[in-house]
Design an enzyme around this catalytic site. Structure first.
Site, PDB file in Angstrom:
ATOM      1  N   THR A 125       0.847  -1.186   0.000  1.00  0.00           N
ATOM      2  CA  THR A 125       0.000   0.000   0.000  1.00  0.00           C
ATOM      3  C   THR A 125       0.877   1.227   0.000  1.00  0.00           C
ATOM      4  O   THR A 125       1.785   1.345   0.824  1.00  0.00           O
ATOM      5  CB  THR A 125      -0.966   0.082   1.210  1.00  0.00           C
ATOM      6  OG1 THR A 125      -1.272   1.463   1.436  1.00  0.00           O
ATOM      7  CG2 THR A 125      -0.405  -0.473   2.484  1.00  0.00           C
ATOM      8  N   ASP A 127      -0.073   3.986   0.823  1.00  0.00           N
ATOM      9  CA  ASP A 127      -0.466   4.786   1.994  1.00  0.00           C
ATOM     10  C   ASP A 127       0.249   4.356   3.274  1.00  0.00           C
ATOM     11  O   ASP A 127       0.178   5.052   4.283  1.00  0.00           O
ATOM     12  CB  ASP A 127      -1.983   4.678   2.220  1.00  0.00           C
ATOM     13  CG  ASP A 127      -2.798   5.343   1.119  1.00  0.00           C
ATOM     14  OD1 ASP A 127      -2.197   6.001   0.255  1.00  0.00           O
ATOM     15  OD2 ASP A 127      -4.037   5.198   1.119  1.00  0.00           O
ATOM     16  N   GLU A 222      -5.294  13.472   1.152  1.00  0.00           N
ATOM     17  CA  GLU A 222      -6.582  13.511   0.430  1.00  0.00           C
ATOM     18  C   GLU A 222      -7.770  13.144   1.328  1.00  0.00           C
ATOM     19  O   GLU A 222      -8.899  13.548   1.060  1.00  0.00           O
ATOM     20  CB  GLU A 222      -6.534  12.566  -0.765  1.00  0.00           C
ATOM     21  CG  GLU A 222      -6.317  11.127  -0.330  1.00  0.00           C
ATOM     22  CD  GLU A 222      -6.142  10.139  -1.463  1.00  0.00           C
ATOM     23  OE1 GLU A 222      -6.453  10.480  -2.610  1.00  0.00           O
ATOM     24  OE2 GLU A 222      -5.694   9.015  -1.176  1.00  0.00           O
ATOM     25  N   ARG A 266      -2.425  28.879  -3.923  1.00  0.00           N
ATOM     26  CA  ARG A 266      -2.491  28.006  -5.099  1.00  0.00           C
ATOM     27  C   ARG A 266      -2.510  26.539  -4.655  1.00  0.00           C
ATOM     28  O   ARG A 266      -2.017  26.220  -3.573  1.00  0.00           O
ATOM     29  CB  ARG A 266      -1.289  28.227  -6.021  1.00  0.00           C
ATOM     30  CG  ARG A 266      -1.262  29.600  -6.671  1.00  0.00           C
ATOM     31  CD  ARG A 266      -2.334  29.727  -7.740  1.00  0.00           C
ATOM     32  NE  ARG A 266      -2.202  30.962  -8.476  1.00  0.00           N
ATOM     33  CZ  ARG A 266      -2.762  32.133  -8.147  1.00  0.00           C
ATOM     34  NH1 ARG A 266      -3.500  32.211  -7.035  1.00  0.00           N
ATOM     35  NH2 ARG A 266      -2.586  33.205  -8.886  1.00  0.00           N
ATOM     36  N   GLN A 274       2.431  10.170  -7.633  1.00  0.00           N
ATOM     37  CA  GLN A 274       3.071   9.540  -6.464  1.00  0.00           C
ATOM     38  C   GLN A 274       3.166   8.028  -6.593  1.00  0.00           C
ATOM     39  O   GLN A 274       3.933   7.387  -5.881  1.00  0.00           O
ATOM     40  CB  GLN A 274       2.267   9.843  -5.186  1.00  0.00           C
ATOM     41  CG  GLN A 274       2.220  11.301  -4.833  1.00  0.00           C
ATOM     42  CD  GLN A 274       1.045  11.605  -3.916  1.00  0.00           C
ATOM     43  OE1 GLN A 274       1.186  11.618  -2.709  1.00  0.00           O
ATOM     44  NE2 GLN A 274      -0.130  11.851  -4.485  1.00  0.00           N
TER      45      GLN A 274
HETATM   46  O1  F6P Z   1      -5.321   2.863  -1.877  1.00  0.00           O
HETATM   47  C1  F6P Z   1      -4.232   3.634  -2.209  1.00  0.00           C
HETATM   48  C2  F6P Z   1      -4.640   4.873  -2.974  1.00  0.00           C
HETATM   49  O2  F6P Z   1      -3.485   5.358  -3.602  1.00  0.00           O
HETATM   50  C3  F6P Z   1      -5.279   5.947  -2.111  1.00  0.00           C
HETATM   51  O3  F6P Z   1      -4.342   6.773  -1.473  1.00  0.00           O
HETATM   52  C4  F6P Z   1      -6.102   6.686  -3.134  1.00  0.00           C
HETATM   53  O4  F6P Z   1      -7.229   7.264  -2.539  1.00  0.00           O
HETATM   54  C5  F6P Z   1      -6.533   5.608  -4.062  1.00  0.00           C
HETATM   55  O5  F6P Z   1      -5.593   4.594  -3.980  1.00  0.00           O
HETATM   56  C6  F6P Z   1      -6.684   6.049  -5.493  1.00  0.00           C
HETATM   57  O6  F6P Z   1      -7.247   5.027  -6.194  1.00  0.00           O
HETATM   58  P1  F6P Z   1      -7.393   4.911  -7.762  1.00  0.00           P
HETATM   59  O7  F6P Z   1      -6.054   4.516  -8.295  1.00  0.00           O
HETATM   60  O8  F6P Z   1      -8.401   3.853  -7.956  1.00  0.00           O
HETATM   61  O9  F6P Z   1      -7.797   6.263  -8.261  1.00  0.00           O
END
Ligand code: F6P
Length: 343
Positions: A125, A127, A222, A266, A274
């Site tokens: 992950t 995250d 986010e 901004r 990322q």
């Molecule tokens: O689960 C990891 C993640 O990168 C989150 O941080 C983010 O909200 C989500 O995936 C974005 O998902 P997708 O690639 O489906 O837009």
């Protein structure tokens, strides 16, 4: 042994390094046949496979993404999904299935384990919010990308004496925001774990700017949320695992900052930048160690286990423990370190 491999959920740099390590040790050391399932659990449901061998894995170590493809398919949300998955695993004569994913992908692996599938988990992950492991690969790369971006934003912010709001990934946990914020010298960091008070944020910015020209960087995860009733929010659509599609909180934060402080503000949303591109050396090494540990676990019959890092060592933990609850930001790191530099 016939070993199946899949990557599920959002991609992150280092997935290919795991695949390469599993294949190398599986084929060369154990004499395994490796079967790649395409696009996460979708490939298992549809019996969509690809041959994985050492030749196929040449050159993939430094490449981001995943040669297997990925998706957020949840077999438990598809009609007859579990039966279809079990049928295709049987048809492919899979003795062990290595699932590389986060809480959703591994949650499915855990349930299929209870149905008799020999699963081994590899934590993934961006995250960094999976429990039982100190770190997941891809996170270091994301933090590096975000702090490089913050460095660049500092100079343009200084020239214009602006506030720059930078939105980074982090749905439920603000690890990327906290670490990139510390590394990038952020004036404020807003994370999902702590509802923020926009008035306090604006007061801090005003105090900071009252001392002269002080461009400020505000890093927002986010998934950050304002305290109830303090500012406008938005609602978004939901995926197969029930997660809201995030993105855009930074625009609301920036609007409020501009309105309440009068400072020109901004927004930069780093988004999927990322998750793309080449993994750092740290992530390549971690992913390689995980891959080797996973194929070893499969051969030891350590099913229902996930490989993890604890105290720098690779260990095995029950998948059920890892997906039980999220690993949120370390309070000491946030309050004891990051917060010291706020305002
Ligand atoms: O689960 C990891 C993640 O990168 C989150 O941080 C983010 O909200 C989500 O995936 C974005 O998902 P997708 O690639 O489906 O837009």
């Amino acid at each position: 042994m016939r070993v199946g491999l899949l990557t599920g959920g959002g991609d992150c740099p280092g997935l290919n390094a795991v695949i390469r390590a599993v294949v190398r040790k599986g084929e060369r050391h154990y004499g395994d046949e490796l079967v790649g399932f395409r696009d996460g659990w979708k490939g298992v449901l549809e019996d969509a496979t690809m041959v994985l061998d050492v030749e196929r894995c040449r050159g993939i170590l430094p490449r981001g993404g995943t040669i297997l493809g990925t998706s957020r398919t949840n077999p438990y949300k598809v009609e007859d999904g579990v039966k279809k998955a079990l049928d295709s695993l049987r048809k492919e004569r899979i003795d062990a299935l290595i699932a590389i994913g986060g809480e959703d992908t591994l949650g499915v692996a855990n349930k299929l384990g209870a149905e008799g599938v020999g699963v081994v988990g590899v934590p993934k992950t961006i995250d960094n919010d999976l429990s039982c492991t100190e770190v997941t690969f891809g996170f270091d790369t994301a933090v590096q990308i975000a702090s490089d971006a913050i460095d660049r934003l500092h100079t343009t912010a200084e020239s214009h004496d602006r506030v720059m709001v930078v939105e980074v990934m982090g749905r439920h946990a603000g690890w990327i925001a906290t670490e990139a914020g510390i590394a990038g010298g952020a004036a404020e960091i807003l994370i999902p774990e702590e509802q923020f008070d926009i008035e306090r944020v604006c007061d801090d910015l005003k105090k900071r700017h009252a001392k002269g020209r002080f461009a400020s960087i505000v890093v927002v995860a986010e998934g950050a949320e304002p305290m109830k009733g303090t500012m406008a929010t938005q609602s978004n659509e939901v995926d197969a695992f029930g997660h809201v599609r995030l993105g855009g909180i930074s625009n609301l934060v920036a609007e409020e900052i501009e309105k309440r402080t009068g400072f020109e503000t901004r927004v930069t949303i780093l988004g999927h930048v990322q998750r793309g591109g080449t993994p750092t050396a740290f992530d390549r090494i971690l992913a390689t160690r995980f891959g080797i540990a996973a194929i070893d676990a499969a051969h030891d019959g350590a099913f229902g286990q996930m490989v993890a890092v604890q105290g720098g060592e690779i260990v095995r933990v029950p998948i059920a423990d890892a997906v039980g609850q999220l690993k949120t930001v370390d309070k000491e790191l946030f309050h004891g370190v990051a917060e010291v530099f706020f305002s």
